[in-house]
Write a protein that holds these residues in place. Structure first.
Motif, PDB file in Angstrom:
ATOM      1  N   ALA B 423       0.873  -1.103   0.068  1.00 17.68           N
ATOM      2  CA  ALA B 423      -0.011  -0.119  -0.029  1.00 17.68           C
ATOM      3  C   ALA B 423       1.029   1.253   0.055  1.00 17.68           C
ATOM      4  N   GLU B 424       0.389   2.406  -0.562  1.00 13.68           N
ATOM      5  CA  GLU B 424       1.260   3.305  -0.753  1.00 13.68           C
ATOM      6  C   GLU B 424       1.142   4.045   0.489  1.00 13.68           C
ATOM      7  N   LEU B 425       2.458   4.737   1.002  1.00  9.54           N
ATOM      8  CA  LEU B 425       1.864   5.326   2.551  1.00  9.54           C
ATOM      9  C   LEU B 425       1.228   6.793   2.331  1.00  9.54           C
ATOM     10  N   GLY B 426       0.120   6.884   2.797  1.00  9.77           N
ATOM     11  CA  GLY B 426      -0.702   7.884   2.370  1.00  9.77           C
ATOM     12  C   GLY B 426      -0.190   9.391   3.410  1.00  9.77           C
ATOM     13  N   ALA B 427      -0.343  10.380   3.145  1.00 10.55           N
ATOM     14  CA  ALA B 427       0.022  11.488   3.625  1.00 10.55           C
ATOM     15  C   ALA B 427      -0.867  11.854   4.693  1.00 10.55           C
ATOM     16  N   ASP B 428      -2.166  11.295   4.904  1.00  4.82           N
ATOM     17  CA  ASP B 428      -3.233  11.663   5.587  1.00  4.82           C
ATOM     18  C   ASP B 428      -2.783  11.066   7.099  1.00  4.82           C
ATOM     19  N   ALA B 429      -2.092  10.054   7.237  1.00  4.61           N
ATOM     20  CA  ALA B 429      -1.875   9.571   8.384  1.00  4.61           C
ATOM     21  C   ALA B 429      -0.544  10.322   9.167  1.00  4.61           C
ATOM     22  N   LEU B 430      -0.173  11.106   8.525  1.00  2.00           N
ATOM     23  CA  LEU B 430       0.982  11.871   9.316  1.00  2.00           C
ATOM     24  C   LEU B 430       0.542  12.811  10.228  1.00  2.00           C
ATOM     25  N   PRO B 431       1.234  12.900  11.363  1.00  2.00           N
ATOM     26  CA  PRO B 431       0.766  13.985  12.460  1.00  2.00           C
ATOM     27  C   PRO B 431       1.019  15.330  11.623  1.00  2.00           C
ATOM     28  N   ASP B 432       0.370  16.498  12.437  1.00  3.01           N
ATOM     29  CA  ASP B 432       0.763  17.678  11.694  1.00  3.01           C
ATOM     30  C   ASP B 432       1.961  18.277  11.954  1.00  3.01           C
ATOM     31  N   ASP B 433       2.966  17.879  12.800  1.00  4.02           N
ATOM     32  CA  ASP B 433       4.418  18.520  12.940  1.00  4.02           C
ATOM     33  C   ASP B 433       5.155  17.513  11.836  1.00  4.02           C
ATOM     34  N   ALA B 434       4.790  16.956  11.130  1.00  3.27           N
ATOM     35  CA  ALA B 434       5.767  16.053  10.176  1.00  3.27           C
ATOM     36  C   ALA B 434       6.200  16.942   9.181  1.00  3.27           C
ATOM     37  N   VAL B 435       7.172  17.308   8.805  1.00  6.10           N
ATOM     38  CA  VAL B 435       7.845  18.274   7.906  1.00  6.10           C
ATOM     39  C   VAL B 435       7.648  17.519   6.283  1.00  6.10           C
ATOM     40  N   ILE B 436       6.956  18.328   5.649  1.00  8.88           N
ATOM     41  CA  ILE B 436       6.799  17.702   4.059  1.00  8.88           C
ATOM     42  C   ILE B 436       7.606  18.371   3.087  1.00  8.88           C
ATOM     43  N   CYS B 437       7.660  19.783   3.171  1.00  8.11           N
ATOM     44  CA  CYS B 437       8.878  20.520   2.471  1.00  8.11           C
ATOM     45  C   CYS B 437      10.220  20.581   3.146  1.00  8.11           C
ATOM     46  N   SER B 438      10.985  19.813   2.916  1.00 15.26           N
ATOM     47  CA  SER B 438      12.248  19.954   3.819  1.00 15.26           C
ATOM     48  C   SER B 438      13.064  21.227   3.445  1.00 15.26           C
ATOM     49  N   CYS B 439      13.045  21.458   2.092  1.00 17.65           N
ATOM     50  CA  CYS B 439      14.016  22.566   1.589  1.00 17.65           C
ATOM     51  C   CYS B 439      13.368  23.950   2.499  1.00 17.65           C
ATOM     52  N   ASN B 440      12.325  24.065   2.734  1.00 15.30           N
ATOM     53  CA  ASN B 440      11.647  25.255   3.414  1.00 15.30           C
ATOM     54  C   ASN B 440      11.065  24.987   4.583  1.00 15.30           C
ATOM     55  N   ASN B 441      10.895  23.832   5.231  1.00 14.53           N
ATOM     56  CA  ASN B 441      10.810  23.560   6.561  1.00 14.53           C
ATOM     57  C   ASN B 441       9.358  23.605   6.843  1.00 14.53           C
ATOM     58  N   VAL B 442       8.587  23.224   5.952  1.00 14.98           N
ATOM     59  CA  VAL B 442       7.108  23.513   5.995  1.00 14.98           C
ATOM     60  C   VAL B 442       6.244  22.245   6.603  1.00 14.98           C
ATOM     61  N   THR B 443       5.711  22.268   7.557  1.00 17.66           N
ATOM     62  CA  THR B 443       4.969  20.992   8.174  1.00 17.66           C
ATOM     63  C   THR B 443       3.594  20.731   7.267  1.00 17.66           C
ATOM     64  N   LYS B 444       3.169  19.673   7.762  1.00 16.25           N
ATOM     65  CA  LYS B 444       1.889  19.108   7.334  1.00 16.25           C
ATOM     66  C   LYS B 444       0.660  20.106   7.660  1.00 16.25           C
ATOM     67  N   GLY B 445       0.892  20.420   9.048  1.00 14.46           N
ATOM     68  CA  GLY B 445       0.252  21.370   9.606  1.00 14.46           C
ATOM     69  C   GLY B 445      -0.046  22.645   8.764  1.00 14.46           C
ATOM     70  N   SER B 446       1.209  23.196   8.444  1.00 17.29           N
ATOM     71  CA  SER B 446       0.924  24.641   7.888  1.00 17.29           C
ATOM     72  C   SER B 446       0.270  24.569   6.594  1.00 17.29           C
ATOM     73  N   ILE B 447       0.424  23.349   5.978  1.00 17.71           N
ATOM     74  CA  ILE B 447      -0.088  23.285   4.700  1.00 17.71           C
ATOM     75  C   ILE B 447      -1.527  23.241   4.744  1.00 17.71           C
ATOM     76  N   CYS B 448      -1.740  22.160   5.649  1.00 18.64           N
ATOM     77  CA  CYS B 448      -3.371  22.051   6.043  1.00 18.64           C
ATOM     78  C   CYS B 448      -4.019  23.197   6.414  1.00 18.64           C
ATOM     79  N   SER B 449      -3.352  24.069   7.253  1.00 14.43           N
ATOM     80  CA  SER B 449      -4.222  25.264   7.566  1.00 14.43           C
ATOM     81  C   SER B 449      -4.222  26.329   6.259  1.00 14.43           C
ATOM     82  N   ALA B 450      -3.232  26.309   5.525  1.00 13.47           N
ATOM     83  CA  ALA B 450      -3.418  27.046   4.354  1.00 13.47           C
ATOM     84  C   ALA B 450      -4.386  26.534   3.554  1.00 13.47           C
ATOM     85  N   ILE B 451      -4.856  25.153   3.376  1.00 15.16           N
ATOM     86  CA  ILE B 451      -5.792  24.656   2.659  1.00 15.16           C
ATOM     87  C   ILE B 451      -7.062  25.286   3.216  1.00 15.16           C
TER      88      ILE B 451
END
Ligand SMILES: Cc1cc2nc3c(=O)[nH]c(=O)nc-3n(C[C@H](O)[C@H](O)[C@H](O)COP(=O)(O)OP(=O)(O)OC[C@H]3O[C@@H](n4cnc5c(N)ncnc54)[C@H](O)[C@@H]3O)c2cc1C
Ligand code: SF4
Lengths: 145, 852
Positions: B423-451
């Motif tokens: 199974a492909e690892l889903g991003a949905d299971a990640l906690p909010d503080d997981a870093v998604i964009c490591s170049c600019n240190n953006v967490t899942k939480g900040s992306i989700c709140s932007a959405i």
């Protein structure tokens, strides 16, 4: 930035099967200052609104010339900087928040037709060419050295 | 631009001297000047190189452009800022810490209040005999590259005169060594790479990954010698260098590039008595302060708590820390993520976390696919629950998500993370503080709140979080978050239409609107784009039998559909005539062969049982098609999102196992559905018995013969995410089979999303396979007649697209290379026929560097 539009009067479109009627065909960008060699491309009626054609320039360079449905004509470099292939004239035109655009038919990077800038990549800008329409013929302005 | 009115020598203004104007030195000056709003510091920068700070990370992109300006870092000359005094071509020779002065190479004495060492590193050149011969280089500065260029050009000339190939040897098979090898390749030399360790990139990958990497790199024409050191280098009379390796190999090479690691440039610091680390580097604490409270070190020269960092991102962080400290702040260096993902010579390589499994008790799970050339390893904790790190070679698409899981518990079986069927690892299971964009240190939480705050597309998320703006590697994950967020607007086709494709289909079908301009005027905004135009074109084509190049529709078609051929990477096209069920006559084969000869086309048999002719220029397409049409062939629509092929086995007429005539059925089906435009391509397969030689279960529609008729399978595909087709109905007679396929296809065409193949469409369909079966076989929605009638109209109205073009001078007139020189061949199109097969050569080389 303001876009300057020069109307060149009413140009009648030759008889053809095309359905869109254009009253005025206008060069999309004002020629940058400086002497130019004006290379004849084709009759305006040869352009399909929303599509481009490739124009061979003296010295082997190529321009991609587009007519948009609103009557604006733009010319940019034909060589796609991302693939190295001369294909931009075959891309799809459109707009992004109002900015007239063309998308590379190969990998779909989007360029502004006005400025030549790649809209998702601040490092890339394509050369643009001045365009004018004289006696029904579209001409591309190549800067003289 | 700063408009300081005070004089720099005002009392209260202190002086910081920065030694070294590399990437980090420049970042420090920028950070300090942008925050020092009170102008408390005057900055003097000493730069040994004559060039102001430039992008060393992008050094290799200097090759080809040879334009120094294009690598300059923004604002690197501080024009208009009189508080910065940049002295190019000036070395710091000596530091007197008691007097707090620096002596420069021009003999000047500069007093400082604070001193920042940003002297970076220099390449390590192993002391083998002959290492200083002419023709030996390192790979660090613009000047180095100029030197390599001159030598390479001379070597190529020398080699050509002797009728041999020029080659170059890189000592060191690490990250930079491979980059240097690629540089030599771009310069026209055959590269050799010698690596002392038993594998390439020993710091980033393990033996298994190294082996796969070596295979991939060798296949690109790079000669790899691992497990060998360089013993000696000796200049030859003909200008070449004889290199002897420790395994006894002797090589003659035109030039040598050393890339055997770097050493911190800590000479000045050592001489000044500052503490240096065991392996070099100026030792600092977590604030980047050295053992002298007025002296700081940042970037590659700094050994923060004894550890040096060879990447630019940690250096930037150090620069920010020191700028903050000089202004009275409390910042400390938080440590750095040394994960890397890069594309070397077009090969993906990524390593992250504890890649070498050094954590006690760590377990490794490895998946190698030798044929695909991929290697994937994950390292997990001893209880197999927590992801610790991993290595990916050949395909690094899972990098961003996997990296975000490092240090966290993995949902499910960790082995599934690297197995292709897993199974492909889903991003949905990640906690909010997981870093998604490591170049600019953006967490899942900040992306989700932007959405949540209303960012509804990638562009908007990029704009407000910076995610995905540097290397772009995390964009697929960001996109997934966007889709998963279930934000209403995720259905919007693009900025011009708020509707989904299925909704637009309904609008077109019910209103009878037949032009894009009317549709966008009444139901959308703007003038369209490369997303909505082809989508609407496809809907218009699915709902009528108009020619795709008729009237306004011509302007909507993607380039493939516009020229009714497949656009290839160099701007030429490939031509695929239809061969229903894989049948072709002898006369047709002869014409195809003759065409290939006359036009110099490369011929390949496709996986769909037909023949592809590559390398045709736009202006040649009509002549080619005229001859194909004359021998009774039709467009294969290989260029369209439409029915491609119906593949068949030989079936009961020839095969001793066959129970039904699979070829006959395949030909009938292909004739029925040819030309049908759809949300994505559609493929069929028909097998004559359960042995399934046509691989029908890997197709969108699979038909398999039984003793009593046909079994109908739907929604399979090969490709990136293979899916087996699922059984929809069994033992059907011919007529029912066709009726069910009619309904199935039209239901899909009406309701699928743009570019959604049948398998993901079924996955997303509420009620899944049972619902689909109810609609198709039991007519639960009462639309079966409608669907059949729509298909009937398609079948009735089918005409061969190419024949229609050849009969229409207006359409034909668009097939020209240049509007002002219709017969002139595009001068950028060229081919190389020297190898085993004809391949395109790009003369107009891409000018944009591939992002790593
Ligand atoms: C080809 C290549 C590719 C790379 N790719 C990547 C990558 O993909 N990702 C990544 O993170 N990193 C990469 N790096 C590493 C990255 O470039 C360095 O980490 C970064 O440049 C370090 O910056 P710095 O300012 O500390 O040192 P440098 O950029 O080396 O700058 C130090 C400067 O100080 C000068 N200097 C030294 N001594 C003195 C003195 N006494 N007086 C005056 N000036 C002096 C030097 O001449 C030099 O100009 C790459 C490096 C190279 C060479
Ligand atoms: S699928 Fe059956 S009928 Fe077709 S070739 Fe294979 S064995 Fe023969």
């Amino acid at each position: 930035m303001t876009t300057l539009i020069t109307a060149v009067g009413n140009i009648s479109v030759e008889e053809g099967t095309r359905s869109t009627v254009r009253n005025a065909v206008r060069p999309g960008i004002l020629p940058a200052p400086g002497a130019k060699l004006w290379v004849p491309a084709c009759l305006v009626g040869r352009l399909v609104p929303g599509r481009g054609v490739a124009v061979l320039l003296p010295g082997g360079a190529q321009a991609a010339v587009f007519l948009l449905p609103n009557g604006m004509i733009y010319a940019i470099e034909n060589l796609d900087p991302y693939s190295g292939a001369a294909v931009l004239s075959r891309g799809l035109t459109g707009d992004r928040t109002g900015e007239p655009t063309v998308a590379s038919p190969l990998l779909k990077q989007v360029f502004s037709l006005r400025t030549g800038a790649a809209l998702d990549d601040p490092c890339v800008t394509l050369p643009t060419y001045a365009v004018r329409v004289q006696h029904g013929t579209v001409k591309v302005g190549v800067p003289l050295p | 631009m700063s408009t300081t009115t005070e004089s720099p020598t005002d009392a209260g203004t202190r002086t910081v001297v920065v030694v070294g104007h590399g990437m980090v030195g420049h970042r420090f000056v920028e950070a300090l000047r942008s925050r020092d709003t009170e102008s408390t510091w005057k900055v003097v920068v000493l730069s040994e190189e004559a060039e102001a700070a430039y992008d060393r990370v992008g050094l290799s992109s200097y090759i080809g452009t040879w334009d120094r300006a294009s690598l300059a870092l923004g604002g690197n000359t501080y024009d208009g800022d009189d508080l910065v005094d940049l002295r190019l071509g000036t070395r710091a020779e000596h530091v007197d810490r008691d007097a707090r002065t620096v002596t420069t190479s021009s003999g000047e004495l500069i007093a400082y209040d604070s001193l920042v060492l940003a002297t970076g590193s220099h390449p390590f050149v192993p002391p083998v005999p002959g290492h200083d011969s002419a023709g030996c280089f390192v790979y660090r500065t613009l000047d180095d590259l100029d030197g390599i260029r001159t030598a390479a050009e001379a070597a190529i000339e020398r080699a050509a005169a002797k009728g041999r190939e020029a080659n170059g040897l890189v000592v060191g098979g690490g990250l930079l060594g491979l980059e240097a090898a690629n540089a030599l390749r771009l310069l026209g030399l055959t590269p050799h790479v010698v690596e002392f360790a038993p594998r390439l990139m020993p710091l980033q990958v393990d033996d298994g990954g190294g082996a796969v990497l070596e295979g991939l790199i060798s296949s690109l024409g790079v000669q790899v010698h691992t497990g060998a050191g360089t013993s000696s280098i000796a200049a030859q009379d003909d200008g070449r260098l004889a290199v002897e390796l420790s395994d006894g190999t002797a090589l003659l090479t035109d030039l040598v590039v050393f890339s055997a690691g770097v050493r911190p440039s800590d000479g000045v610091a050592r001489a000044a008595g500052l503490d240096v680390g065991e392996r070099g580097g100026v030792v600092t604490d977590l604030t980047c302060r050295t053992n002298d409270e007025n002296v700081w070190a940042v970037g590659e020269v700094a050994a923060v708590e004894g550890r040096c960092y060879g990447l630019v991102a940690p250096g930037y962080t150090m620069a920010e820390v020191v700028a903050d400290r000089l202004l009275g702040g409390e910042a400390t260096f938080p440590g750095a993520d040394l994960s890397t993902k890069l594309k070397l010579l077009g090969v993906d390589v990524a390593s992250f976390g504890d890649a070498m499994a050094t954590t006690p008790g760590a377990l490794e799970i490895v998946h190698t696919d030798a044929t695909k050339g991929t290697y994937a390893k994950v390292v997990v904790s001893d209880d197999a629950k927590t992801l610790l790190g991993g290595i990916l070679v050949g395909d690094a698409s899972a990098y961003t998500t996997l990296k975000a899981y490092v240090g966290r518990e993995v949902p499910g079986d960790p082995g599934a993370l690297v197995s292709p069927a897993g199974a492909e690892l889903g991003a949905d299971a990640l906690p909010d503080d997981a870093v998604i964009c490591s170049c600019n240190n953006v967490t899942k939480g900040s992306i989700c709140s932007a959405i949540a705050d209303g960012s509804c597309d990638l562009a908007a998320i990029k704009g407000c979080t910076n995610a995905g703006t540097t290397c772009g590697g995390c964009l697929p994950t960001v996109k997934k978050l966007l889709v998963d967020s279930g934000v209403e607007l995720s259905k919007a086709l693009c900025e011009h239409f708020e509707q989904s494709r299925a909704e637009l289909f309904e609008i077109v079908a019910s209103t009878g609107i037949r032009t894009f301009s009317a549709l966008v005027a009444r139901h959308g905004t703007g003038t369209g784009c490369e997303i909505c135009k082809p989508t609407v074109a496809s809907i218009l084509a699915s709902t009528s039998s108009d020619h795709v190049l008729d009237g306004e529709q011509a302007a909507l078609q993607d380039s493939n559909d516009h020229f009714l051929a497949n656009l290839q990477k160099n701007g030429t096209y490939s031509v695929v005539p239809r061969m229903p069920g894989g049948e072709v006559t002898a006369d047709q084969l002869i014409v195809i062969g003759q065409l290939a000869k006359d036009f110099g086309l490369y011929v390949k048999v496709t996986g769909g049982q037909r023949i592809d002719l590559f390398g045709a220029r736009v202006e040649q397409l009509p002549a080619i098609w005229q001859r194909l049409v004359d021998v009774g062939m039709e467009s294969g629509q290989a260029y369209g999102k439409s029915l491609r092929t119906v593949k068949s086995c030989v079936g009961s007429s020839w095969c001793r196992y066959g129970v039904q005539d699979s070829v006959g059925m395949a030909v009938d089906l292909e004739h029925r559905y040819r030309g049908l435009r759809s949300p994505h391509k559609i493929k069929f397969g028909v097998s004559g018995c359960a042995r399934e030689c046509a691989e029908a279960r890997g197709k969108d529609v699979g038909v398999i013969a039984t003793d009593r008729g046909w079994n109908l399978y739907v929604c399979g595909n090969g490709g990136q995410t293979p899916a087996h087709a699922r059984l929809l109905a069994s033992d059907l007679d011919d007529e029912t089979l066709v009726r069910y396929i009619d309904r199935f296809l039209m239901f899909y065409v009406r309701t699928a999303d743009r570019l959604q193949r049948t398998a993901p469409w079924l996955d997303a369909l509420e009620g899944g396979l049972d619902h689909l079966r109810a609609v198709v076989c039991e007519d639960s929605l009462g639309i079966a007649d409608d669907l059949e009638a729509a298909m009937g109209r398609h079948v009735e109205g089918y005409r061969d697209e190419w024949k229609a073009v050849l009969d229409d001078p207006e359409k034909l007139s668009r097939f020209v290379s240049f509007v002002n020189a219709p017969e002139e061949a595009d001068p950028t199109v060229a081919f190389d026929e020297s190898g085993p097969r004809k391949v395109p050569v790009l003369l107009g080389l891409p000018t944009v560097r591939e992002k790593v």
